[in-house]
Design an enzyme around this catalytic site. Structure first.
Site, short mmCIF file in Angstrom:
data_model
loop_
_atom_site.label_atom_id
_atom_site.label_comp_id
_atom_site.label_asym_id
_atom_site.label_seq_id
_atom_site.Cartn_x
_atom_site.Cartn_y
_atom_site.Cartn_z
N HIS A 56 -9.71 -0.14 9.05
CA HIS A 56 -9.69 -0.50 10.47
C HIS A 56 -10.63 0.41 11.27
O HIS A 56 -10.31 1.57 11.54
CB HIS A 56 -8.25 -0.39 11.03
CG HIS A 56 -8.12 -0.95 12.41
ND1 HIS A 56 -7.22 -1.94 12.74
CD2 HIS A 56 -8.77 -0.66 13.56
CE1 HIS A 56 -7.32 -2.24 14.02
NE2 HIS A 56 -8.28 -1.46 14.54
N HIS A 58 -14.02 0.14 14.42
CA HIS A 58 -14.82 -0.71 15.33
C HIS A 58 -16.25 -0.20 15.31
O HIS A 58 -16.62 0.68 16.09
CB HIS A 58 -14.26 -0.63 16.76
CG HIS A 58 -12.87 -1.18 16.90
ND1 HIS A 58 -12.60 -2.39 17.50
CD2 HIS A 58 -11.67 -0.69 16.50
CE1 HIS A 58 -11.29 -2.62 17.47
NE2 HIS A 58 -10.70 -1.60 16.87
N GLN A 151 -11.41 -9.07 21.85
CA GLN A 151 -10.95 -7.88 22.60
C GLN A 151 -10.30 -8.21 23.94
O GLN A 151 -9.35 -7.58 24.36
CB GLN A 151 -12.13 -6.92 22.81
CG GLN A 151 -11.84 -5.69 23.65
CD GLN A 151 -10.94 -4.69 22.95
OE1 GLN A 151 -11.37 -3.96 22.07
NE2 GLN A 151 -9.67 -4.64 23.34
N HIS A 209 -4.69 -7.01 16.14
CA HIS A 209 -4.26 -5.85 16.93
C HIS A 209 -2.95 -6.31 17.57
O HIS A 209 -2.96 -7.11 18.51
CB HIS A 209 -5.27 -5.53 18.03
CG HIS A 209 -6.46 -4.74 17.57
ND1 HIS A 209 -7.37 -5.23 16.68
CD2 HIS A 209 -6.87 -3.49 17.90
CE1 HIS A 209 -8.30 -4.31 16.47
NE2 HIS A 209 -8.02 -3.24 17.19
N GLU A 212 -0.05 -3.23 20.50
CA GLU A 212 -0.61 -1.87 20.64
C GLU A 212 -0.29 -1.37 22.06
O GLU A 212 -1.14 -1.34 22.95
CB GLU A 212 -2.13 -1.88 20.40
CG GLU A 212 -2.71 -0.46 20.30
CD GLU A 212 -4.23 -0.43 20.18
OE1 GLU A 212 -4.87 -1.49 20.31
OE2 GLU A 212 -4.77 0.68 19.98
N ASP A 308 -9.95 3.78 13.16
CA ASP A 308 -10.07 2.98 14.37
C ASP A 308 -11.39 3.25 15.12
O ASP A 308 -12.17 2.35 15.34
CB ASP A 308 -8.86 3.21 15.30
CG ASP A 308 -8.54 2.01 16.18
OD1 ASP A 308 -9.21 0.97 16.05
OD2 ASP A 308 -7.60 2.10 16.99
N TRP A 314 -12.44 4.55 23.43
CA TRP A 314 -11.00 4.75 23.25
C TRP A 314 -10.68 6.14 22.73
O TRP A 314 -9.60 6.67 22.94
CB TRP A 314 -10.45 3.70 22.27
CG TRP A 314 -10.49 2.33 22.85
CD1 TRP A 314 -9.52 1.76 23.62
CD2 TRP A 314 -11.54 1.37 22.76
NE1 TRP A 314 -9.91 0.51 24.00
CE2 TRP A 314 -11.15 0.24 23.49
CE3 TRP A 314 -12.79 1.34 22.12
CZ2 TRP A 314 -11.94 -0.91 23.61
CZ3 TRP A 314 -13.58 0.21 22.24
CH2 TRP A 314 -13.15 -0.89 22.97
N1 17E Z 1 -9.73 -2.03 21.03
C1 17E Z 1 -8.37 -2.11 21.07
O1 17E Z 1 -7.82 -3.10 21.59
N2 17E Z 1 -7.65 -1.12 20.55
C2 17E Z 1 -8.23 -0.07 19.98
N3 17E Z 1 -7.46 0.90 19.46
C3 17E Z 1 -9.64 0.03 19.94
C4 17E Z 1 -10.36 -0.98 20.48
C5 17E Z 1 -10.31 1.21 19.35
FE FE2 Z 2 -8.57 -1.19 16.64
#
Ligand code: 17E
Ligand code: FE2
Length: 415
Positions: A56, A58, A151, A209, A212, A308, A314
């Site tokens: 995982h 980005h 996203q 995702h 979160e 990540d 982030w």
């Molecule tokens: N985008 C997201 O939704 N959550 C994350 N932890 C990252 C990007 C890095």
């Molecule tokens: Fe992520």
């Protein structure tokens, strides 16, 4: 290539291993330490392991922290906002340069298999297309999977579904989602059903995702797990983050766990990222904001760790070292018992490989592709304590990286 005096995980003996045409051809236990001038590498009693796996990350956002603005609050939501300010500046060349630099960093640290998310909340899909192109170019050196990651929402971003389908048609390997970011609970639920339908339609994997957030009412995981079960996709589905589970009460979790187990989905936790981004709306006591890694693992489910972010909106640190991520995870999740240390490395190797559905491509066995790393320590415990360096990384018999400490005879280059 012939490697002598290597240790394998959970074995105290030394081994000789040979590679022919990129495949393990011979693995033999030694009765003692040997000297052999014909060997390509003398491992000197160090641990030869399956390569690290990054399930995982980005890559499209890597190395952009502070561009054009820094995330000052440290929340996930400000991260998404800062990234949306960077997105109009993206170009194929910009992404290519940063992604390749980051992949180099990962390879330097023993990673050979990578699942990257690519933001598809972007009408140009430049991130997704560039990362798919890179995937095809690095094939044979690094196995890269690309997730089409919406996203800013599959259903809440203009043309989100059409962009997702375009990404899948372009060749994305995995369908992504972000239910907790959709405008309403209903849209979040609907998006989970859609993700599964698209995975079936295009025959792809799923990695969402999911939840979160520290919001204990964010319960999209149960929808995803049910849809995974009902569709038969099961272990082809992964729930990333699921940090809300750290805030669910035990009564709900005891019911939820039955469904999760039955569904056979995989879990990815990103400990450095979550300890940083979550807990941000608390004063004290302050939640850790991680999913229930220890409990999922003990219940026999497949859990692994990822980084990540590498220096993005982030998370502004990150250095490619999965042993650091693992160290954080073991501490935060209370996985510090002596028995935990025996299986800890699985969280960044075998379990992640299972999450990525790597199957036959990932085993130290005669007849299988020869992928390995050599670690600067003789066993799991030493490697964990020292966060040992990766001394050498070999993929399909090709040396991707070696540190000066490892001597390789000239012969290797003729293999
Ligand atoms: N985008 C997201 O939704 N959550 C994350 N932890 C990252 C990007 C890095
Ligand atoms: Fe992520």
């Amino acid at each position: 290539m012939k490697i002598i005096n290597a240790r394998l995980r959970h074995r105290s003996e030394l081994f000789t291993l040979s590679i022919n045409q990129g495949v393990w051809s011979h693995i033999e236990q030694q009765s003692s330490y040997i000297h052999d001038a014909s060997a390509t590498v003398d491992a000197q009693g160090k641990l030869l392991s399956l390569p690290f796996v990054e399930p995982h990350i980005h890559l499209d956002a890597a190395l952009t922290a502070g561009e054009p603005n820094w995330n000052m609050s440290g929340t996930l939501f400000e991260g998404i906002q800062r990234w949306s300010e960077r997105k109009p500046m993206l170009s194929a060349e910009d992404i290519r340069q940063r992604a390749l630099k980051t992949l180099d960093l990962l390879v330097e640290n023993g990673i050979q298999f990578v699942r990257t998310h690519a933001d598809v909340s972007d009408p140009s899909l430049v991130g997704l297309k560039t990362l798919c192109d890179i995937r095809d170019e690095v094939k044979g050196k690094i196995t890269l999977q690309v997730v089409a990651f919406p996203q800013e929402g599959l259903l809440s971003f203009p043309n989100g579904v059409a962009l997702m389908e375009e990404a899948l048609e372009y060749g994305a390997d995995v369908v992504g989602g972000i239910p907790h970011f959709e405008f309403t609970r209903e849209l979040g639920e609907q998006s989970m059903k859609l993700v599964i339908e698209l995975a079936q339609k295009y025959n792809r994997l799923v990695d969402v995702h999911c939840d979160e957030t520290d919001d204990p009412n964010s319960r999209f995981l149960e929808v995803l797990a049910y849809e995974a079960l009902n569709s038969g996709l099961g272990s082809r589905v992964t729930a990333s983050h699921t940090t809300a589970m750290g805030s669910y009460d035990n009564a709900y979790c005891s019911r939820l766990f039955k469904l999760l187990k039955k569904s056979e989905i995989n879990f990815i936790s990103c400990p450095t990222e979550s300890i940083h981004l979550q807990g941000r709306f608390d004063s004290y006591p302050k939640r850790r904001g991680l999913t229930r890694v220890k409990e999922l693992n003990e219940a026999g489910m497949n859990v692994c760790f990822g980084q990540d972010s590498i220096n993005d909106p982030w998370y502004s640190l990150g250095n490619g070292k999965l042993l650091r991520t693992l160290d954080f995870g073991l501490h935060i999740c209370h996985m510090m018992g002596r028995n935990d240390f025996d299986t800890a490395l699985d969280l960044i190797t075998r379990n992640s490989a299972k999450t990525m559905n790597l199957r036959d491509d990932y085993a130290i066995e005669v007849g299988k592709p020869a992928h390995f790393i050599l670690l600067d320590g003789e066993d799991d415990y030493t490697v964990l304590r020292n966060q040992s360096d990766v001394l050498m990384s070999v993929h399909q018999g090709n040396v991707l990286m070696k540190k000066k400490a490892v001597e390789i005879t000239e012969k290797h280059f003729l293999v």
